[in-house]
Motif scaffolding. Structure first.
Motif, mmCIF file in Angstrom:
data_model
loop_
_atom_site.group_PDB
_atom_site.id
_atom_site.type_symbol
_atom_site.label_atom_id
_atom_site.label_comp_id
_atom_site.label_asym_id
_atom_site.label_seq_id
_atom_site.Cartn_x
_atom_site.Cartn_y
_atom_site.Cartn_z
ATOM 1 N N GLN A 1 -39.171 63.588 60.822
ATOM 2 C CA GLN A 1 -38.636 62.121 60.653
ATOM 3 C C GLN A 1 -39.537 61.608 59.475
ATOM 4 O OE1 GLN A 1 -39.295 61.378 64.948
ATOM 5 N NE2 GLN A 1 -36.996 61.314 65.290
ATOM 6 N N ILE A 2 -41.132 61.753 59.764
ATOM 7 C CA ILE A 2 -41.896 61.113 58.699
ATOM 8 C C ILE A 2 -41.764 61.561 57.179
ATOM 9 C CG2 ILE A 2 -44.290 60.596 58.204
ATOM 10 C CD1 ILE A 2 -43.684 59.228 60.716
ATOM 11 N N PHE A 3 -41.610 62.862 57.233
ATOM 12 C CA PHE A 3 -41.464 63.604 55.885
ATOM 13 C C PHE A 3 -39.930 63.117 55.210
ATOM 14 C CE2 PHE A 3 -45.490 65.098 56.981
ATOM 15 C CZ PHE A 3 -46.226 65.208 55.618
ATOM 16 N N MET B 1 -43.832 55.574 52.910
ATOM 17 C CA MET B 1 -43.178 56.013 51.518
ATOM 18 C C MET B 1 -44.202 56.075 50.478
ATOM 19 S SD MET B 1 -39.818 53.457 51.738
ATOM 20 C CE MET B 1 -38.727 53.534 53.391
ATOM 21 N N GLY B 2 -44.891 55.023 50.316
ATOM 22 C CA GLY B 2 -45.886 55.065 49.508
ATOM 23 C C GLY B 2 -46.975 56.345 49.623
ATOM 24 N N LEU B 3 -47.325 56.482 50.833
ATOM 25 C CA LEU B 3 -48.317 57.655 51.031
ATOM 26 C C LEU B 3 -47.394 58.781 50.496
ATOM 27 C CD1 LEU B 3 -49.956 57.185 54.524
ATOM 28 C CD2 LEU B 3 -51.222 57.117 52.217
ATOM 29 N N LEU B 4 -46.451 59.305 50.992
ATOM 30 C CA LEU B 4 -45.698 60.327 50.668
ATOM 31 C C LEU B 4 -45.633 60.500 49.117
ATOM 32 C CD1 LEU B 4 -43.130 60.306 53.360
ATOM 33 C CD2 LEU B 4 -44.715 61.986 53.073
ATOM 34 N N GLU B 5 -45.130 59.388 48.369
ATOM 35 C CA GLU B 5 -45.112 59.492 46.946
ATOM 36 C C GLU B 5 -46.386 59.705 46.111
ATOM 37 O OE1 GLU B 5 -43.045 55.772 45.845
ATOM 38 O OE2 GLU B 5 -41.485 56.498 47.048
ATOM 39 N N SER B 6 -47.336 59.137 46.832
ATOM 40 C CA SER B 6 -48.614 59.504 46.064
ATOM 41 C C SER B 6 -49.267 60.939 46.396
ATOM 42 C CB SER B 6 -49.605 58.576 46.417
ATOM 43 O OG SER B 6 -49.811 58.494 47.787
ATOM 44 N N LEU B 7 -48.551 61.886 47.091
ATOM 45 C CA LEU B 7 -48.852 63.125 47.400
ATOM 46 C C LEU B 7 -48.729 64.009 45.879
ATOM 47 C CD1 LEU B 7 -47.362 64.357 50.704
ATOM 48 C CD2 LEU B 7 -49.896 63.746 50.095
ATOM 49 N N GLY C 1 -46.353 66.339 34.500
ATOM 50 C CA GLY C 1 -46.734 65.314 33.297
ATOM 51 C C GLY C 1 -46.470 63.787 33.748
ATOM 52 N N GLN C 2 -45.943 63.636 34.875
ATOM 53 C CA GLN C 2 -45.758 62.367 35.301
ATOM 54 C C GLN C 2 -47.115 61.903 36.024
ATOM 55 O OE1 GLN C 2 -42.386 62.145 38.160
ATOM 56 N NE2 GLN C 2 -42.931 60.150 38.686
ATOM 57 N N GLU C 3 -47.171 60.323 35.896
ATOM 58 C CA GLU C 3 -48.295 60.071 36.661
ATOM 59 C C GLU C 3 -48.410 60.160 38.001
ATOM 60 O OE1 GLU C 3 -50.653 56.223 35.722
ATOM 61 O OE2 GLU C 3 -50.274 56.697 33.664
ATOM 62 N N LEU C 4 -49.411 60.328 38.583
ATOM 63 C CA LEU C 4 -49.503 60.124 40.300
ATOM 64 C C LEU C 4 -48.996 58.648 40.611
ATOM 65 C CD1 LEU C 4 -52.553 62.068 41.686
ATOM 66 C CD2 LEU C 4 -50.059 62.587 42.005
ATOM 67 N N ALA C 5 -47.961 58.604 41.445
ATOM 68 C CA ALA C 5 -47.619 57.368 42.074
ATOM 69 C C ALA C 5 -48.921 56.881 42.825
ATOM 70 C CB ALA C 5 -46.429 57.414 42.859
#
Ligand SMILES: Nc1ncnc2c1ncn2[C@@H]1O[C@H](COP(=O)(O)OP(=O)(O)O)[C@@H](O)[C@H]1O
Ligand SMILES: [Mg+2]
Lengths: 385, 328
Positions: free
Chosen positions: B244-246, B255-261, B268-272
């Motif tokens: 559920q969480i992932f 959501m922010g935590l997951l995107e910053s993984l 090449g994209q910057e880390l969120a």
């Protein structure tokens, strides 16, 4: 989930247990490896032996070596000089037919006096410093570990009642004692109830917080430090019957503050260390954490100050003897040989050098041993030797 | 799994009296651990994970800490109300704890064998010989090579990973029902981290104890957790199963935590990152504590403390905005 019994039924043979080494054996083998510490211990043992032998040789009605025999015609003889056999009675001639360490201003044999004084001086040093270290570690440990925890009104009342009962044991009538003891029991019981139940009955006032443990102990230390300790000792000794054991205890009771402050300072930083929290998290009791886990980590500066304290205690005893409060003359101690000898510093330097050297060697050997002990207690330092 | 919960933390509040004012380090946290499961508590540094774990075992110094409310029910008993002596028999025997810093969590002056033995003899009356057999077995279980030789070693001769294994052995010495692991791998190298996490899983399979894993690293969680609680600024913002969480994160912070993984970005994209910083616990924002950093921000978030919204199947999140969106 608690099937520990079945889980741990493995036998020792599975692993072929290594030969058991108790902690004492380990300590001993570590000590043997640390040569300086071992040398310290040996020298130190030697002096104790000398002290015991000396006590045997110089006591009794007709001792082998008589330390209080005055031979005025033989005064201030240098070490290794022979006695003048013509002017002495046969029983006055020293048994070795030589003044091994010379004679003092009354012609007494310094060798005999040093032997006689060894026991008193060593025990004064060790009992006094031992007592000071024990009190210092105990109070410093409590103060550093419990720090901000408060002492409650009930606990103070309890201690006062107990002191009252103990001190007034002989002087009070039975009825009084029973009343006091009953009061103590009531206070104790209500404190336990409060502690368990967190209720707010009429006894809740006993649970009120008074002052923190740390504040109490540090102010006690400061108060004790305010008095010039020699005069404190003089006052107490004047009230007590003159006995060398009283002196030892009084010196100990007035010199624990240094140790307490060292231990407190170490504990303040040790308390925050993870291993203390970890030990608490695994259910180890506070007492065990303080005295088993933290004290070995905090003992190094105490041992160093204790070695210096031994010399100090020997000299304090000398000062007291000099003022007539210590060991009554003619009984010799290293301290009073030293302080008597200082009047003849230029005519008879051996009178100060010999006891001075003896004190130096004892202190040095204890110092070496103390340093070794510190290294043994702290395994990280062991490899350096 | 529907057995009775082993540990229920219910609306726990822990405040600190500081010079800057009252620091609400834990401000109404609830979680639950069932026998034999692994529950993860995830959140940024400073969000109150350690404080909540320490207060379960009554290990916080009071003052400055102060339990301002809530209860901690372990096997039906409220640990917050136990006397110190009773707590001591719970610690290490029924609940034990592994800490973050293996380098400093062992006493430098005792051998590791002695330290494990102390835990055993402290709680159970066993002989030295029996204890030693158990210690060797424990050291073997936690993967210390040739335990016979290591048992007389002092901590300083062990590496960080080995020390953490010894800490785990100490924690397991009396077969507790619950082990709290407070960031047990944070101080270790990445390769060692994986080994230690695997060790926890193996030990759990063998012994069946429950584990409360605390971590700031969501990537650690995926492989080990049965259930996850995401914490932010002293509250639980989302709870649910790993799946559920992932797959379906329902709180903007999660959501922010997951995107910053790191694994989630394109090459090449910057880390969120989540904009802004964690609020100071003495001056928390009103309403939803996350609202100053939130991309779903609405005016109502400023003054209404968000309730737990149900997203189905025990998946809860404190975000009425997203909840309303999903329902619609
Ligand atoms: N002894 C203390 N005194 C004051 N504040 C503290 C104390 N211990 C922790 N805190 C506060 O509690 C908050 C949560 O800390 P902690 O639980 O250690 O965070 P983490 O989630 O990283 O483990 C922090 O903001 C910290 O400032
Ligand atoms: Mg933490």
């Amino acid at each position: 989930m608690k099937d520990s019994a079945s889980e741990h039924t493995l036998s020792g043979e599975t692993f072929g247990l290594p030969p058991q080494q108790t902690r004492l054996e380990e300590f001993w083998s570590q000590l043997r490896k640390n040569r300086l510490a071992f040398a310290g211990l040996v020298i130190f043992g030697f002096f104790f032996l000398v002290a015991v032998v000396g006590m045997l040789l110089t006591t009794g009605t007709s001792p082998v070596l008589d330390p209080s025999l005055v031979r005025l015609q033989e005064k201030l003889r240098p070490p290794l000089s022979g006695p003048n056999l013509e002017s002495l009675l046969p029983e006055e001639v020293p048994p070795l037919r030589v003044y091994l360490l010379g004679t003092d201003e009354l012609g007494r044999d310094v060798f005999a006096r040093m032997l006689q004084g060894a026991w008193v001086s060593l025990t004064v040093g060790f009992v006094a410093v031992g007592l000071a270290v024990i009190i210092g570690v105990f109070l410093g440990g409590l103060s550093g570990y419990y720090g901000q925890n408060s002492i409650r009104v009930g606990q103070v009342i309890l201690v006062l009642l107990a002191l009252w009962v103990v001190l007034g044991w002989s002087g009070m009538s039975g009825v009084y004692l029973v009343v006091l003891a009953a009061a103590a029991v009531v206070v104790l019981a209500s404190m336990v109830l409060l502690h368990r139940g967190k209720s707010h009955g009429p006894f809740a006032v006993l649970d009120a917080q008074l002052i923190s443990v740390d504040a109490l102990i540090t102010s006690l230390i400061d108060i004790m430090l305010c008095f010039p300790s020699f005069f404190l000792i003089l006052t107490v000794v004047a009230l007590l019957p003159a006995s060398i054991y009283n002196i030892m205890i009084v010196i100990g009771l007035t010199s624990w503050m240094g140790a307490a402050r060292f231990v407190r300072a170490e504990f303040l930083s040790l308390r925050e260390q993870d291993f203390v929290t970890a030990a608490r998290a695994l259910g180890i009791s506070d007492w065990r954490i303080i005295f088993r886990h933290m004290v070995p980590n905090a003992i190094a500066p105490v041992l160093v100050s204790a070695t210096i304290g031994i010399a100090g205690a020997i000299l304090t005893e000398a000062g007291l003897s000099f003022l007539g409060f210590g060991v009554p003359p003619p009984h010799a101690t290293w301290g009073n040989i030293l302080s008597d000898g200082k009047n003849y510093l230029f005519d008879a330097p051996w009178l100060t050098i010999i006891p001075g050297l003896a004190i130096l060697v004892v202190v040095l050997s204890f110092n070496l041993f103390g340093e070794g002990l510190r290294d043994i207690l702290n395994p990280k330092l062991r490899e350096r030797h | 799994m529907t057995s009775d919960p082993l540990l229920i933390v219910n609306d726990l509040k822990v405040y600190f009296d500081t010079e800057q004012g009252v620091s609400k380090a834990v401000d109404g946290v609830s979680y639950m651990v069932r026998p034999g499961e692994t529950v993860c508590l995830v959140g940024e540094s400073g969000c109150g994970k350690t404080v909540s774990a320490l207060s379960i075992l009554g290990l916080l110094p009071q003052p400055p800490a102060q339990i301002a409310g809530g209860e901690v029910l372990f096997k039906g008993r409220n640990l917050l109300e136990l006397a110190e002596e009773d707590l001591q028999s719970v610690r290490g025997r029924e609940i034990s704890m592994v800490f973050q810093e293996p380098m400093t969590s062992l006493n430098p002056v005792f051998t590791i064998g002695y330290q494990i033995e102390e835990v055993i003899t402290n709680h159970e009356g066993v002989s030295h010989k029996e204890a030693e057999i158990r210690i060797l077995k424990l050291l073997q279980d936690v993967g210390i090579p040739s335990p016979k030789e290591r048992i007389h070693d002092y901590p300083h001769s062990l590496s960080g990973g080995q020390r953490q294994r010894v800490m785990i052995a100490m924690a397991l010495a009396c077969s507790p029902d619950l082990v709290i692991a407070d960031e047990p791998t944070t101080a270790l190298d990445v390769t060692i981290q994986a080994q230690i996490l695997n060790l926890f899983r193996e030990l759990q399979e063998k012994r069946g104890m429950a584990i409360l894993q605390i971590t700031h690293d969501l990537s650690v969680v995926a492989g080990i957790a049965d259930r996850i609680y995401v914490m932010y600024a002293g509250i639980v913002v989302e709870e649910g199963s790993v799946w559920q969480i992932f797959r379906d994160p329902s709180h903007p912070y999660t959501m922010g935590l997951l995107e910053s993984l790191p694994g989630r970005r394109e090459k090449g994209q910057e880390l969120a990152t989540i904009p802004g910083t964690v609020p100071d616990p003495t001056m928390k924002p009103s309403g939803c504590p996350f609202h100053p950093r939130c991309s779903y921000f609405q005016e109502s978030c400023r003054d209404q403390f968000p309730p737990m919204c149900n997203f189905g199947d025990d998946h809860l999140a404190r975000c009425p905005v997203i909840h309303a969106e999903r329902i619609a």
